[in-house]
Design a protein around this motif. Structure first.
Motif, PDB file in Angstrom:
ATOM      1  N   ASN A 154     -20.010   3.761 -39.353  1.00 56.45           N
ATOM      2  CA  ASN A 154     -19.621   5.975 -39.056  1.00 56.45           C
ATOM      3  C   ASN A 154     -20.967   6.066 -39.665  1.00 56.45           C
ATOM      4  OD1 ASN A 154     -17.285   4.735 -38.457  1.00 56.45           O
ATOM      5  ND2 ASN A 154     -15.856   6.090 -40.942  1.00 56.45           N
ATOM      6  N   THR A 155     -21.107   6.800 -39.019  1.00 53.93           N
ATOM      7  CA  THR A 155     -22.447   7.703 -39.650  1.00 53.93           C
ATOM      8  C   THR A 155     -23.176   9.352 -39.076  1.00 53.93           C
ATOM      9  OG1 THR A 155     -25.035   7.914 -39.427  1.00 53.93           O
ATOM     10  CG2 THR A 155     -23.697   7.230 -37.308  1.00 53.93           C
ATOM     11  N   SER A 156     -23.671   9.694 -39.435  1.00 56.32           N
ATOM     12  CA  SER A 156     -23.931  11.374 -38.767  1.00 56.32           C
ATOM     13  C   SER A 156     -25.595  10.927 -38.339  1.00 56.32           C
ATOM     14  CB  SER A 156     -23.798  12.165 -40.264  1.00 56.32           C
ATOM     15  OG  SER A 156     -25.170  11.409 -41.224  1.00 56.32           O
ATOM     16  N   ALA A 157     -25.195  12.543 -37.801  1.00 57.34           N
ATOM     17  CA  ALA A 157     -26.494  12.476 -36.486  1.00 57.34           C
ATOM     18  C   ALA A 157     -27.424  14.560 -37.210  1.00 57.34           C
ATOM     19  CB  ALA A 157     -26.142  12.212 -34.860  1.00 57.34           C
ATOM     20  N   LYS A 158     -28.421  13.643 -37.009  1.00 62.04           N
ATOM     21  CA  LYS A 158     -28.784  15.115 -37.289  1.00 62.04           C
ATOM     22  C   LYS A 158     -30.090  15.033 -36.418  1.00 62.04           C
ATOM     23  CE  LYS A 158     -28.314  14.061 -42.312  1.00 62.04           C
ATOM     24  NZ  LYS A 158     -28.270  13.573 -43.730  1.00 62.04           N
ATOM     25  N   CYS A 159     -29.974  16.969 -36.252  1.00 64.67           N
ATOM     26  CA  CYS A 159     -31.440  17.449 -35.079  1.00 64.67           C
ATOM     27  C   CYS A 159     -31.434  18.800 -35.477  1.00 64.67           C
ATOM     28  CB  CYS A 159     -31.143  17.304 -34.023  1.00 64.67           C
ATOM     29  SG  CYS A 159     -32.081  16.769 -32.904  1.00 64.67           S
ATOM     30  N   ASP A 217     -18.168  14.805 -35.064  1.00 56.96           N
ATOM     31  CA  ASP A 217     -17.361  16.256 -35.497  1.00 56.96           C
ATOM     32  C   ASP A 217     -17.625  17.700 -34.885  1.00 56.96           C
ATOM     33  OD1 ASP A 217     -15.577  14.900 -36.944  1.00 56.96           O
ATOM     34  OD2 ASP A 217     -16.979  15.541 -39.141  1.00 56.96           O
ATOM     35  N   GLN A 218     -17.928  18.345 -35.059  1.00 56.09           N
ATOM     36  CA  GLN A 218     -18.888  19.720 -34.302  1.00 56.09           C
ATOM     37  C   GLN A 218     -19.549  20.308 -35.319  1.00 56.09           C
ATOM     38  OE1 GLN A 218     -15.602  22.913 -35.132  1.00 56.09           O
ATOM     39  NE2 GLN A 218     -17.851  24.742 -35.237  1.00 56.09           N
ATOM     40  N   PRO A 219     -21.135  20.208 -34.571  1.00 56.85           N
ATOM     41  CA  PRO A 219     -21.656  20.438 -35.711  1.00 56.85           C
ATOM     42  C   PRO A 219     -22.003  21.333 -36.590  1.00 56.85           C
ATOM     43  CG  PRO A 219     -22.215  20.196 -32.847  1.00 56.85           C
ATOM     44  CD  PRO A 219     -21.136  20.266 -33.320  1.00 56.85           C
ATOM     45  N   ARG A 220     -22.464  21.109 -37.765  1.00 55.35           N
ATOM     46  CA  ARG A 220     -22.350  21.723 -39.057  1.00 55.35           C
ATOM     47  C   ARG A 220     -24.281  21.893 -39.431  1.00 55.35           C
ATOM     48  NH1 ARG A 220     -17.597  19.934 -41.741  1.00 55.35           N
ATOM     49  NH2 ARG A 220     -18.085  18.183 -40.837  1.00 55.35           N
ATOM     50  N   LEU A 221     -24.688  23.346 -39.848  1.00 55.12           N
ATOM     51  CA  LEU A 221     -25.695  23.288 -40.427  1.00 55.12           C
ATOM     52  C   LEU A 221     -25.683  22.645 -41.959  1.00 55.12           C
ATOM     53  CD1 LEU A 221     -28.793  24.830 -39.924  1.00 55.12           C
ATOM     54  CD2 LEU A 221     -28.202  26.584 -40.967  1.00 55.12           C
ATOM     55  N   ASN A 222     -26.483  22.091 -42.021  1.00 52.19           N
ATOM     56  CA  ASN A 222     -27.052  21.077 -43.245  1.00 52.19           C
ATOM     57  C   ASN A 222     -27.347  21.701 -44.665  1.00 52.19           C
ATOM     58  OD1 ASN A 222     -29.128  19.512 -43.001  1.00 52.19           O
ATOM     59  ND2 ASN A 222     -28.224  18.066 -42.798  1.00 52.19           N
ATOM     60  N   GLY A 223     -27.772  21.095 -45.986  1.00 57.55           N
ATOM     61  CA  GLY A 223     -28.441  21.826 -46.910  1.00 57.55           C
ATOM     62  C   GLY A 223     -29.665  21.913 -46.071  1.00 57.55           C
ATOM     63  N   ASP A 224     -30.481  21.014 -45.569  1.00 58.71           N
ATOM     64  CA  ASP A 224     -31.778  20.774 -44.885  1.00 58.71           C
ATOM     65  C   ASP A 224     -32.666  21.772 -43.839  1.00 58.71           C
ATOM     66  OD1 ASP A 224     -31.465  18.408 -46.978  1.00 58.71           O
ATOM     67  OD2 ASP A 224     -30.715  17.377 -45.307  1.00 58.71           O
ATOM     68  N   GLY A 225     -31.462  22.665 -42.951  1.00 60.68           N
ATOM     69  CA  GLY A 225     -31.453  22.903 -42.438  1.00 60.68           C
ATOM     70  C   GLY A 225     -31.785  22.464 -41.160  1.00 60.68           C
ATOM     71  N   ILE A 254     -27.105  21.019 -29.923  1.00 68.92           N
ATOM     72  CA  ILE A 254     -26.728  20.362 -28.562  1.00 68.92           C
ATOM     73  C   ILE A 254     -27.640  18.440 -29.003  1.00 68.92           C
ATOM     74  CG2 ILE A 254     -27.730  20.001 -26.143  1.00 68.92           C
ATOM     75  CD1 ILE A 254     -27.164  23.049 -25.662  1.00 68.92           C
ATOM     76  N   CYS A 255     -28.795  19.787 -29.417  1.00 66.30           N
ATOM     77  CA  CYS A 255     -29.674  18.129 -29.458  1.00 66.30           C
ATOM     78  C   CYS A 255     -29.111  16.754 -30.765  1.00 66.30           C
ATOM     79  CB  CYS A 255     -30.942  18.271 -30.460  1.00 66.30           C
ATOM     80  SG  CYS A 255     -31.570  17.138 -30.790  1.00 66.30           S
ATOM     81  N   ALA A 256     -28.273  17.801 -32.012  1.00 67.23           N
ATOM     82  CA  ALA A 256     -27.059  17.028 -32.220  1.00 67.23           C
ATOM     83  C   ALA A 256     -25.626  16.129 -31.798  1.00 67.23           C
ATOM     84  CB  ALA A 256     -26.866  17.386 -33.873  1.00 67.23           C
ATOM     85  N   LEU A 257     -25.652  16.884 -30.557  1.00 65.06           N
ATOM     86  CA  LEU A 257     -24.143  16.124 -30.117  1.00 65.06           C
ATOM     87  C   LEU A 257     -24.959  15.197 -29.563  1.00 65.06           C
ATOM     88  CD1 LEU A 257     -22.166  19.038 -28.697  1.00 65.06           C
ATOM     89  CD2 LEU A 257     -21.865  16.861 -30.737  1.00 65.06           C
ATOM     90  N   GLU A 258     -26.083  14.932 -29.039  1.00 66.57           N
ATOM     91  CA  GLU A 258     -26.913  13.955 -27.191  1.00 66.57           C
ATOM     92  C   GLU A 258     -26.654  13.390 -28.741  1.00 66.57           C
ATOM     93  OE1 GLU A 258     -30.232  16.471 -26.016  1.00 66.57           O
ATOM     94  OE2 GLU A 258     -28.570  16.990 -24.248  1.00 66.57           O
ATOM     95  N   CYS A 259     -27.528  12.945 -29.915  1.00 62.97           N
ATOM     96  CA  CYS A 259     -27.725  12.695 -30.581  1.00 62.97           C
ATOM     97  C   CYS A 259     -26.577  10.934 -31.945  1.00 62.97           C
ATOM     98  CB  CYS A 259     -28.726  12.268 -32.427  1.00 62.97           C
ATOM     99  SG  CYS A 259     -30.163  13.245 -31.658  1.00 62.97           S
ATOM    100  N   ALA A 260     -25.496  12.008 -31.797  1.00 62.23           N
ATOM    101  CA  ALA A 260     -24.163  11.182 -31.858  1.00 62.23           C
ATOM    102  C   ALA A 260     -24.025  10.626 -30.789  1.00 62.23           C
ATOM    103  CB  ALA A 260     -23.493  12.306 -31.997  1.00 62.23           C
ATOM    104  N   LEU A 261     -24.078  11.160 -29.188  1.00 63.38           N
ATOM    105  CA  LEU A 261     -23.337  10.944 -27.796  1.00 63.38           C
ATOM    106  C   LEU A 261     -24.269   9.692 -27.846  1.00 63.38           C
ATOM    107  CD1 LEU A 261     -22.705  13.287 -25.856  1.00 63.38           C
ATOM    108  CD2 LEU A 261     -20.957  11.909 -26.968  1.00 63.38           C
ATOM    109  N   ASP A 262     -25.789   9.029 -28.153  1.00 57.59           N
ATOM    110  CA  ASP A 262     -26.821   8.400 -28.343  1.00 57.59           C
ATOM    111  C   ASP A 262     -26.272   6.949 -28.604  1.00 57.59           C
ATOM    112  OD1 ASP A 262     -27.920   9.537 -25.311  1.00 57.59           O
ATOM    113  OD2 ASP A 262     -29.228   9.944 -26.864  1.00 57.59           O
ATOM    114  N   TYR A 263     -25.944   7.365 -29.960  1.00 58.01           N
ATOM    115  CA  TYR A 263     -25.664   6.735 -31.162  1.00 58.01           C
ATOM    116  C   TYR A 263     -24.233   5.824 -30.669  1.00 58.01           C
ATOM    117  CZ  TYR A 263     -23.929   4.605 -35.402  1.00 58.01           C
ATOM    118  OH  TYR A 263     -23.851   3.924 -36.356  1.00 58.01           O
ATOM    119  N   VAL A 264     -23.067   6.802 -30.764  1.00 56.02           N
ATOM    120  CA  VAL A 264     -21.756   5.608 -29.694  1.00 56.02           C
ATOM    121  C   VAL A 264     -22.325   5.255 -28.687  1.00 56.02           C
ATOM    122  CG1 VAL A 264     -19.933   6.600 -28.756  1.00 56.02           C
ATOM    123  CG2 VAL A 264     -20.850   7.958 -30.822  1.00 56.02           C
ATOM    124  N   GLU A 265     -23.097   5.292 -28.071  1.00 60.48           N
ATOM    125  CA  GLU A 265     -23.400   4.508 -26.302  1.00 60.48           C
ATOM    126  C   GLU A 265     -23.503   3.431 -26.966  1.00 60.48           C
ATOM    127  OE1 GLU A 265     -24.936   5.212 -22.575  1.00 60.48           O
ATOM    128  OE2 GLU A 265     -25.653   6.065 -23.440  1.00 60.48           O
TER     129      GLU A 265
END
Length: 107
Positions: A62-67, A39-47, A71-82
């Motif tokens: 299924n999970t969520s990547a946070k950063c 999913d598109q990165p979104r700002l969550n309640g933790d900032g 860009i960092c959140a997307l990189e984390c998500a892509l690394d997780y999937v890989e």
């Protein structure tokens, strides 16, 4: 009364899928089509920025990547999937029916 907006969906009611990939999984000798979406990165309640990662027929991954930024959140998500696709044994992931992702190097 204003309409409520589902946080999983955009204002127009569409999912906020940023990127997706169709693959195959093989478990117990059975090959199935699967889709992995981020999913598109979104700002969550933790900032932090958060991307949800979904595997259409392998819910255990299924999970969520946070950063700290999108860009960092997307990189984390892509690394997780890989990591999942290269190392999962049950199910095993395939790029095509004959090409396993085990040990696949995208570089």
């Amino acid at each position: 009364m204003a309409d409520q907006i589902d946080p999983e969906l955009g204002v127009d009611g569409m999912e906020r899928i940023f990127v997706g990939r169709n693959l195959f999984t093989k478990s117990n000798g059975e090959m199935k089509a699967t889709q992995i979406t981020i999913d598109q990165p979104r700002l969550n309640g933790d900032g932090l920025f958060e991307c949800k990662v979904k595997f259409s027929n392998v819910k255990k991954y299924n999970t969520s990547a946070k950063c700290f930024d999108e860009i960092c959140a997307l990189e984390c998500a892509l690394d997780y999937v890989e990591g999942i696709c290269k190392n999962s044994e049950d199910p095993e992931f395939f790029i095509s029916i004959d090409e396993s992702m085990k040990g696949f190097n995208r570089k």
